[in-house]
Design a protein around this motif. Structure first.
Motif, PDB file in Angstrom:
ATOM      1  N   PHE A 186       4.371  -1.507  -1.268  1.00  0.00           N
ATOM      2  CA  PHE A 186       3.076  -1.502  -1.078  1.00  0.00           C
ATOM      3  C   PHE A 186       2.745  -1.162   0.352  1.00  0.00           C
ATOM      4  CE2 PHE A 186       3.781  -4.779  -4.206  1.00  0.00           C
ATOM      5  CZ  PHE A 186       2.602  -5.132  -4.885  1.00  0.00           C
ATOM      6  N   TYR A 187       2.239   0.222   0.483  1.00  0.00           N
ATOM      7  CA  TYR A 187       1.996   0.717   1.468  1.00  0.00           C
ATOM      8  C   TYR A 187       1.355  -0.182   2.597  1.00  0.00           C
ATOM      9  CZ  TYR A 187       3.466   5.358  -0.017  1.00  0.00           C
ATOM     10  OH  TYR A 187       4.019   6.357  -0.490  1.00  0.00           O
ATOM     11  N   LYS A 188       0.348  -1.139   2.226  1.00  0.00           N
ATOM     12  CA  LYS A 188      -0.578  -1.908   2.952  1.00  0.00           C
ATOM     13  C   LYS A 188      -0.025  -3.294   3.301  1.00  0.00           C
ATOM     14  CE  LYS A 188      -4.758   0.642   2.527  1.00  0.00           C
ATOM     15  NZ  LYS A 188      -6.116   0.746   1.971  1.00  0.00           N
ATOM     16  N   ASN A 189       0.234  -3.999   1.934  1.00  0.00           N
ATOM     17  CA  ASN A 189       0.690  -5.506   1.910  1.00  0.00           C
ATOM     18  C   ASN A 189       1.934  -5.901   2.438  1.00  0.00           C
ATOM     19  OD1 ASN A 189      -2.082  -6.091   0.934  1.00  0.00           O
ATOM     20  ND2 ASN A 189      -1.345  -6.091  -1.184  1.00  0.00           N
ATOM     21  N   ASP A 190       2.884  -4.623   2.540  1.00  0.00           N
ATOM     22  CA  ASP A 190       4.131  -4.898   2.748  1.00  0.00           C
ATOM     23  C   ASP A 190       4.374  -4.761   4.363  1.00  0.00           C
ATOM     24  OD1 ASP A 190       5.234  -5.393   0.357  1.00  0.00           O
ATOM     25  OD2 ASP A 190       6.142  -3.462   0.140  1.00  0.00           O
ATOM     26  N   THR A 191       3.280  -4.222   4.921  1.00  0.00           N
ATOM     27  CA  THR A 191       3.555  -4.019   6.411  1.00  0.00           C
ATOM     28  C   THR A 191       2.359  -4.786   7.169  1.00  0.00           C
ATOM     29  OG1 THR A 191       1.948  -2.014   6.048  1.00  0.00           O
ATOM     30  CG2 THR A 191       4.237  -1.462   5.733  1.00  0.00           C
ATOM     31  N   LYS A 192       1.586  -5.504   6.549  1.00  0.00           N
ATOM     32  CA  LYS A 192       0.772  -6.403   7.474  1.00  0.00           C
ATOM     33  C   LYS A 192       1.533  -7.323   8.184  1.00  0.00           C
ATOM     34  CE  LYS A 192      -3.400  -6.084   4.383  1.00  0.00           C
ATOM     35  NZ  LYS A 192      -4.149  -6.993   3.328  1.00  0.00           N
ATOM     36  N   GLY A 193       1.491  -7.414   9.607  1.00  0.00           N
ATOM     37  CA  GLY A 193       2.163  -8.259  10.410  1.00  0.00           C
ATOM     38  C   GLY A 193       3.747  -7.939  10.374  1.00  0.00           C
ATOM     39  N   ASP A 201       7.723  -6.783  -8.475  1.00  0.00           N
ATOM     40  CA  ASP A 201       6.500  -6.365  -8.182  1.00  0.00           C
ATOM     41  C   ASP A 201       5.563  -7.352  -6.877  1.00  0.00           C
ATOM     42  OD1 ASP A 201       3.954  -5.075  -8.536  1.00  0.00           O
ATOM     43  OD2 ASP A 201       3.609  -6.314 -10.093  1.00  0.00           O
ATOM     44  N   GLY A 202       6.486  -8.040  -6.235  1.00  0.00           N
ATOM     45  CA  GLY A 202       5.911  -8.720  -5.117  1.00  0.00           C
ATOM     46  C   GLY A 202       5.823  -7.970  -3.961  1.00  0.00           C
ATOM     47  N   PHE A 203       5.043  -8.412  -3.156  1.00  0.00           N
ATOM     48  CA  PHE A 203       4.726  -8.108  -1.692  1.00  0.00           C
ATOM     49  C   PHE A 203       5.148  -8.781  -0.746  1.00  0.00           C
ATOM     50  CE2 PHE A 203       0.497  -9.304  -2.728  1.00  0.00           C
ATOM     51  CZ  PHE A 203       0.160 -10.289  -1.611  1.00  0.00           C
ATOM     52  N   GLY A 204       5.417  -8.283   0.318  1.00  0.00           N
ATOM     53  CA  GLY A 204       5.792  -9.280   1.547  1.00  0.00           C
ATOM     54  C   GLY A 204       6.788  -8.297   2.768  1.00  0.00           C
ATOM     55  N   LEU A 257       8.105  -0.762   5.574  1.00  0.00           N
ATOM     56  CA  LEU A 257       8.785  -0.452   4.278  1.00  0.00           C
ATOM     57  C   LEU A 257      10.146  -0.373   3.919  1.00  0.00           C
ATOM     58  CD1 LEU A 257       6.256   1.769   2.434  1.00  0.00           C
ATOM     59  CD2 LEU A 257       6.048  -0.570   2.225  1.00  0.00           C
ATOM     60  N   TYR A 258      10.803  -0.747   3.032  1.00  0.00           N
ATOM     61  CA  TYR A 258      12.311  -0.358   2.653  1.00  0.00           C
ATOM     62  C   TYR A 258      12.276   0.793   2.557  1.00  0.00           C
ATOM     63  CZ  TYR A 258      14.510  -5.125   2.158  1.00  0.00           C
ATOM     64  OH  TYR A 258      14.951  -6.261   2.121  1.00  0.00           O
ATOM     65  N   SER A 259      13.432   1.509   3.286  1.00  0.00           N
ATOM     66  CA  SER A 259      13.606   2.866   2.929  1.00  0.00           C
ATOM     67  C   SER A 259      14.417   3.192   1.752  1.00  0.00           C
ATOM     68  CB  SER A 259      14.458   3.559   4.260  1.00  0.00           C
ATOM     69  OG  SER A 259      15.739   2.849   4.227  1.00  0.00           O
ATOM     70  N   PRO A 260      14.397   4.400   1.327  1.00  0.00           N
ATOM     71  CA  PRO A 260      15.480   4.574   0.133  1.00  0.00           C
ATOM     72  C   PRO A 260      16.868   4.233   0.268  1.00  0.00           C
ATOM     73  CG  PRO A 260      13.903   6.519   0.424  1.00  0.00           C
ATOM     74  CD  PRO A 260      13.592   5.502   1.635  1.00  0.00           C
ATOM     75  N   LYS A 267      21.159  -1.004  -8.027  1.00  0.00           N
ATOM     76  CA  LYS A 267      20.342  -0.037  -7.285  1.00  0.00           C
ATOM     77  C   LYS A 267      19.158   0.370  -8.197  1.00  0.00           C
ATOM     78  CE  LYS A 267      23.912   3.118  -5.872  1.00  0.00           C
ATOM     79  NZ  LYS A 267      24.777   4.551  -5.909  1.00  0.00           N
ATOM     80  N   PRO A 268      18.009   0.250  -7.541  1.00  0.00           N
ATOM     81  CA  PRO A 268      16.475   0.340  -8.599  1.00  0.00           C
ATOM     82  C   PRO A 268      16.581   1.844  -9.161  1.00  0.00           C
ATOM     83  CG  PRO A 268      16.030   0.186  -6.295  1.00  0.00           C
ATOM     84  CD  PRO A 268      17.512  -0.162  -6.224  1.00  0.00           C
ATOM     85  N   ILE A 269      16.260   1.997 -10.176  1.00  0.00           N
ATOM     86  CA  ILE A 269      16.228   3.260 -10.750  1.00  0.00           C
ATOM     87  C   ILE A 269      14.865   3.766 -10.989  1.00  0.00           C
ATOM     88  CG2 ILE A 269      16.237   2.751 -13.230  1.00  0.00           C
ATOM     89  CD1 ILE A 269      18.223   5.619 -11.661  1.00  0.00           C
ATOM     90  N   TYR A 270      13.818   2.904 -10.940  1.00  0.00           N
ATOM     91  CA  TYR A 270      12.479   3.195 -11.053  1.00  0.00           C
ATOM     92  C   TYR A 270      11.705   2.480  -9.667  1.00  0.00           C
ATOM     93  CZ  TYR A 270       7.294   2.535 -12.278  1.00  0.00           C
ATOM     94  OH  TYR A 270       5.956   2.630 -12.220  1.00  0.00           O
ATOM     95  N   ILE A 271      11.134   3.528  -8.894  1.00  0.00           N
ATOM     96  CA  ILE A 271      10.500   3.115  -7.529  1.00  0.00           C
ATOM     97  C   ILE A 271       8.753   3.358  -7.750  1.00  0.00           C
ATOM     98  CG2 ILE A 271      10.555   3.545  -5.149  1.00  0.00           C
ATOM     99  CD1 ILE A 271      13.167   2.360  -6.272  1.00  0.00           C
ATOM    100  N   GLN A 272       8.300   2.279  -7.382  1.00  0.00           N
ATOM    101  CA  GLN A 272       6.685   2.450  -7.563  1.00  0.00           C
ATOM    102  C   GLN A 272       6.070   1.876  -6.181  1.00  0.00           C
ATOM    103  OE1 GLN A 272       4.173  -0.806  -9.489  1.00  0.00           O
ATOM    104  NE2 GLN A 272       4.583   0.480 -11.135  1.00  0.00           N
ATOM    105  N   TYR A 273       5.309   2.874  -5.879  1.00  0.00           N
ATOM    106  CA  TYR A 273       4.206   2.947  -4.617  1.00  0.00           C
ATOM    107  C   TYR A 273       2.993   2.405  -5.063  1.00  0.00           C
ATOM    108  CZ  TYR A 273       8.240   4.990  -1.822  1.00  0.00           C
ATOM    109  OH  TYR A 273       9.440   5.204  -1.298  1.00  0.00           O
ATOM    110  N   GLN A 274       2.454   1.636  -4.039  1.00  0.00           N
ATOM    111  CA  GLN A 274       0.997   0.951  -4.492  1.00  0.00           C
ATOM    112  C   GLN A 274       0.099   1.293  -3.287  1.00  0.00           C
ATOM    113  OE1 GLN A 274       0.232  -2.473  -6.595  1.00  0.00           O
ATOM    114  NE2 GLN A 274      -1.808  -2.876  -5.392  1.00  0.00           N
TER     115      GLN A 274
END
Length: 344
Positions: free
Chosen positions: A313-320, A284-287, A325-328, A337-344
């Motif tokens: 995170f559409y915003k927090n992962d892309t600041k600076g 659940d972390g961003f960066g 974002l990571y692609s699929p 492999k993650p089986i659950y993908i969450q976008y915030q």
């Protein structure tokens, strides 16, 4: 000679396919090409439930999810699920947020139709990247939000009105999607909060998320420090869902547990998934990408529970961060492999 080679190949496959277990100890019977019967007992409900599942297919899918992990951690040996389980047969792509806030995630930030179109776009990207599993959409709605102020109950949490939850359910029905109701307990407890959501959790397409970040075991207000859940807390949520599944003859529930630090989840080895409940540990972390990958490795890969998720995170992962974002395709190279993908 040909028969000998075929026999050796078959034995090699058996070595990499793990057995479903009752809990983490009792071995299951695997019969190639047949289905096996699992009888499950739990302290919540005394009666036994009998179900049938193709364990060979299930275990092969788990091995595929592990990305041929050589560490011995993945796949995780846990109980086989009841019939109708979502995982590992599907990948869930979810939009996260709250309708009262445009700052808590894309669910709530964008108008309904724009949000659903964007979700459909992400679902299609994941399906194209990995057509070996069916990708399904979900709305991950924060139904109980942590609050800085104590409020009337002095618990630092706010329960969303049911009419708002009903709106999210209606949106999910429009797209044949799932709903996750997320719980941030603040100074309250899962024991006090989960019963308020029972009428929704009794629906077959509604599942649960719990967030240790906002489970404050001390006097600190939520948001000032990172909270924590113990294995005992998480096992309570598992047993709570298992009882609902049994009493209502439902397919298994999915439980999402958010995590991005070591102390957010303690005693992970004592977490006990049940046939009625599939547990996803969600990074659940961003960066930036390097930070997120190391967090996934340290707190998800190295402390296996059952299934894994990854939050973007559409915003927090892309600041600076020019890498974006990571692609699929990039995330599908992770182990597991993650089986659950969450976008915030």
């Amino acid at each position: 000679m040909k028969q000998v080679l075929l026999l050796l190949l078959f034995l090699a496959v058996l070595l990499v396919v793990i057995s479903c277990e009752k809990g983490r100890t009792a071995p299951a019977i695997i019969s190639k090409g047949k289905k096996t019967t699992t009888i499950v007992k739990d302290s919540i409900v005394k009666e036994s439930i009998t179900t049938t599942i193709d364990t060979v297919d299930y275990n092969q899918r788990l091995w595929a999810l592990s990305n041929q992990d050589a560490s011995g951690r993945w796949p995780v040996k846990t109980a086989c699920p009841l019939a109708g389980a979502i995982l590992p047969y599907h990948r869930i792509v979810a939009f996260y947020g709250n309708l009262y806030s445009k700052r808590m995630g894309v669910l709530g930030e964008l108008p309904k139709q724009q949000m659903l179109q964007k979700l459909n776009y992400e679902v299609n990207r994941w399906h194209k990247a990995d057509p070996s599993v069916t990708t399904i959409p979900a709305l991950h709605y924060i139904a109980i939000t942590a609050q800085n102020a104590p409020g009337k109950s002095n618990t630092h949490r706010l329960r969303m009105p049911h009419h708002q939850i009903d709106i999210v359910l209606s949106w999910a029905n429009e797209i044949n999607g799932l709903v996750f109701l997320d719980v941030q307990v603040g100074h309250s407890t899962l024991q006090d909060e989960l019963p308020t959501l029972v009428k929704y959790l009794q629906l077959p397409f509604v599942h649960l998320g719990i967030d240790p970040e906002f489970s404050m075991k001390n006097e600190a207000p939520p948001g000032t420090k990172i909270g924590t859940y113990s294995a005992e807390d998480i096992n309570y949520a598992i047993r709570f869902l298992a009882q609902i599944v049994r009493e209502n003859k439902l397919p298994p529930k999915v439980l999402i547990v958010h995590r991005f630090t070591q102390k957010m989840v303690t005693d992970y080895k004592k977490i006990k998934p049940l046939p009625e409940v599939q547990v996803v540990m969600n990074m659940d972390g961003f960066g930036n990408k390097t930070l997120k990958k190391s967090t996934y490795h340290d707190y998800i890969f190295k402390e296996p529970v059952q299934f894994t998720g990854f939050k973007l995170f559409y915003k927090n992962d892309t600041k600076g961060n020019s890498a974006g974002l990571y692609s699929p395709e990039e995330l599908l190279r992770f182990k597991p492999k993650p089986i659950y993908i969450q976008y915030q």
